[in-house]
Design an enzyme around this catalytic site. Structure first.
Site, PDB file in Angstrom:
ATOM      1  N   ALA A  62     -26.217   7.809 -37.644  1.00  0.00           N
ATOM      2  CA  ALA A  62     -26.033   7.399 -38.845  1.00  0.00           C
ATOM      3  C   ALA A  62     -27.347   7.651 -39.957  1.00  0.00           C
ATOM      4  O   ALA A  62     -27.180   7.262 -41.297  1.00  0.00           O
ATOM      5  CB  ALA A  62     -26.176   5.729 -38.663  1.00  0.00           C
TER       6      ALA A  62
ATOM      7  N   GLU B 286     -27.296   2.551 -22.178  1.00  0.00           N
ATOM      8  CA  GLU B 286     -28.015   3.095 -23.430  1.00  0.00           C
ATOM      9  C   GLU B 286     -29.243   2.106 -23.318  1.00  0.00           C
ATOM     10  O   GLU B 286     -28.752   0.814 -23.361  1.00  0.00           O
ATOM     11  CB  GLU B 286     -26.916   3.197 -24.700  1.00  0.00           C
ATOM     12  CG  GLU B 286     -27.813   3.585 -25.805  1.00  0.00           C
ATOM     13  CD  GLU B 286     -26.911   3.742 -27.006  1.00  0.00           C
ATOM     14  OE1 GLU B 286     -27.144   3.367 -28.051  1.00  0.00           O
ATOM     15  OE2 GLU B 286     -25.933   4.295 -26.731  1.00  0.00           O
TER      16      GLU B 286
ATOM     17  N   ARG C 123     -18.811   4.421 -29.476  1.00  0.00           N
ATOM     18  CA  ARG C 123     -19.642   3.607 -28.660  1.00  0.00           C
ATOM     19  C   ARG C 123     -19.650   3.940 -27.234  1.00  0.00           C
ATOM     20  O   ARG C 123     -18.381   4.479 -26.892  1.00  0.00           O
ATOM     21  CB  ARG C 123     -19.114   1.882 -28.332  1.00  0.00           C
ATOM     22  CG  ARG C 123     -19.399   1.200 -29.657  1.00  0.00           C
ATOM     23  CD  ARG C 123     -21.120   0.769 -29.855  1.00  0.00           C
ATOM     24  NE  ARG C 123     -21.568   0.167 -30.939  1.00  0.00           N
ATOM     25  CZ  ARG C 123     -21.845   0.582 -32.022  1.00  0.00           C
ATOM     26  NH1 ARG C 123     -21.832   1.575 -32.221  1.00  0.00           N
ATOM     27  NH2 ARG C 123     -22.511  -0.340 -32.929  1.00  0.00           N
TER      28      ARG C 123
ATOM     29  N   ASP D 299     -23.692  10.817 -29.114  1.00  0.00           N
ATOM     30  CA  ASP D 299     -24.650  10.313 -29.935  1.00  0.00           C
ATOM     31  C   ASP D 299     -24.924   8.753 -29.247  1.00  0.00           C
ATOM     32  O   ASP D 299     -25.833   8.163 -29.364  1.00  0.00           O
ATOM     33  CB  ASP D 299     -24.562  10.162 -31.257  1.00  0.00           C
ATOM     34  CG  ASP D 299     -25.739   9.521 -32.074  1.00  0.00           C
ATOM     35  OD1 ASP D 299     -26.731  10.125 -32.012  1.00  0.00           O
ATOM     36  OD2 ASP D 299     -25.434   8.565 -32.790  1.00  0.00           O
TER      37      ASP D 299
ATOM     38  N   VAL E 110     -19.307   9.478 -31.108  1.00  0.00           N
ATOM     39  CA  VAL E 110     -20.231   8.517 -32.039  1.00  0.00           C
ATOM     40  C   VAL E 110     -19.814   7.398 -32.145  1.00  0.00           C
ATOM     41  O   VAL E 110     -20.383   6.416 -33.114  1.00  0.00           O
ATOM     42  CB  VAL E 110     -20.386   9.322 -33.511  1.00  0.00           C
ATOM     43  CG1 VAL E 110     -21.128  10.654 -33.286  1.00  0.00           C
ATOM     44  CG2 VAL E 110     -18.891   9.443 -34.103  1.00  0.00           C
TER      45      VAL E 110
ATOM     46  N   HIS F 291     -28.500   7.907 -30.260  1.00  0.00           N
ATOM     47  CA  HIS F 291     -27.904   6.938 -30.984  1.00  0.00           C
ATOM     48  C   HIS F 291     -28.607   6.826 -32.555  1.00  0.00           C
ATOM     49  O   HIS F 291     -29.090   5.860 -33.155  1.00  0.00           O
ATOM     50  CB  HIS F 291     -27.977   5.558 -30.629  1.00  0.00           C
ATOM     51  CG  HIS F 291     -26.886   4.334 -31.043  1.00  0.00           C
ATOM     52  ND1 HIS F 291     -26.535   3.572 -30.276  1.00  0.00           N
ATOM     53  CD2 HIS F 291     -26.358   4.434 -32.261  1.00  0.00           C
ATOM     54  CE1 HIS F 291     -25.508   2.804 -30.980  1.00  0.00           C
ATOM     55  NE2 HIS F 291     -25.254   3.534 -32.138  1.00  0.00           N
TER      56      HIS F 291
END
Length: 376
Positions: free
Chosen positions: A340, A318, A289, A313, A287, A337
């Site tokens: 959060a 990306e 980078r 995630d 989670v 992603h």
């Protein structure tokens, strides 16, 4: 309040009366304590480039406006007599950033290029890799703060959810559900782990890593960790190692969780050597980078069955292209992603935005100051 459909300028100082720059409210004080938000050693007024702001640019995207429709008025209360300018894009246009002292938004190359007079950027994200990668930051005395620790609780719970999906093989049964298959033999019963007394390695014992460690400990796991700054850690972390101990500690772990920021030192650190050094059948969760992982090496470790599985995630590249081989890797769980996100995220977010704006205007000690040399 009217929705922002294009770039526009609002000088709210003509609409709203000046308000007192009162101290933090009870909710903000509690948040600072609960999450352990750190203050800078010295008041910002002591720095040579500080001055009371004359022009503040605030990025207000639709989701931010939706979460707090009165945000501009609310921030106006602590902005002193500065002009407030509003934009609804991440990359603010040159005319809006002209002569701006403060940007509440995103620290990236485009905004640094156009905001030549910026003295302070409150970065809406926790990660600042898009900020520190810009050469424009090197020779300019800009203060940058971020959202470190603000997203920690939600991300930590996402990690625990991903861990249970892997260890209880829930993703296998979910796949069967999509094709309406009642298959009690899809997984060997003995392959479904209980996590109590197993070891988790948290790589990056910062705000997010600490929240992950706390939850893993509450589940009865032994938690060990890596941090760059020191060997200090909370009581629920059994051992805190330095970066040169990464491979040694990985050999002890049943679950490895990456929560580290992306820096020159962390880029590509999870490579073939790292994965081969992990326990056979162990799990990897990222989670932090995507670029911290050598994607091809992770795919190899999964397909060779050396790793029991992985949950990501964040990915590299990306967004992940539709036909990328990572989608087809063995025992992989991918979320786009979004870790959060939570029902409480924006409440914490706005409290920190307002409090750091208030502190800067008054020249006080700032929260979550980024060390631009270290990259976090």
């Amino acid at each position: 309040m009217k929705r922002f459909t294009s770039l526009w300028i609002v000088c709210l100082c003509l609409v709203f009366p000046f308000a007192t720059l009162a101290g933090p409210n009870e909710a903000t004080t509690k948040l600072i304590k609960d999450l352990g938000l750190r203050q800078s050693e010295n008041p910002v007024r002591d720095s040579s480039h500080w001055r009371k702001p004359r022009r503040i640019v605030i990025t207000m995207l639709d989701r931010q406006l939706k979460s707090r429709p009165d945000a501009i008025q609310w921030l106006r209360e602590v902005a002193g007599d500065a002009e407030i300018v509003v934009a609804n894009t991440r990359n603010v246009s040159p005319e809006l950033l002209q002569d701006a002292d403060i940007l509440l938004g995103y620290c990236n190359h485009a905004n640094l290029k156009h905001g030549t007079q910026l003295r302070y950027i409150l970065n809406y994200s926790a990660g600042v890799d898009k900020c520190i990668s810009s050469p424009l930051l090197q020779d300019r005395p800009i203060l940058v703060t971020n959202m470190q620790r603000i997203y920690g609780p939600g991300i930590a719970e996402h990690v625990i959810g991903l861990m249970y999906m892997l260890t209880r093989k829930l993703h296998v049964y979910h796949d069967r559900q999509q094709s309406s298959e009642w298959d009690r033999r899809a997984v060997e019963r003995t392959d479904m782990w209980e996590v109590q007394d197993r070891t988790m390695l948290v790589v990056g014992l910062g705000g997010i890593g600490t929240q992950v460690a706390m939850r893993a400990n509450a589940l009865g796991m032994r938690v060990i960790a890596i941090r760059n700054s020191s060997r200090r850690g909370p009581d629920y972390v059994d051992y805190v190692g330095l970066p040169d101990e990464l491979h040694k500690l990985a050999r002890q772990a049943d679950v490895v969780v990456n929560t580290a920021p992306l820096t020159k030192k962390t880029k590509g650190m999870f490579d073939r050597r790292f994965f081969q050094g992990m326990k056979k059948g162990s799990y990897f969760i990222n989670v932090g980078r995507g670029k911290s992982v050598v994607t091809a090496d992770l795919i190899e470790a999964l397909n060779s069955q050396h790793l029991g599985g992985a949950a990501l995630d964040v990915q590299d590249p990306e967004p992940l292209p539709a036909f990328h081989p990572l989608w087809e890797a063995r025992n992989i769980i991918i979320t786009p992603h979004i870790s959060a996100g939570s029902d409480r995220q924006m409440q914490r977010y706005w409290l920190v935005v307002r409090e750091n704006l208030r502190r800067y205007v008054k020249g006080e000690r700032m929260l979550n100051v980024v060390n631009l040399k270290r990259g976090y």
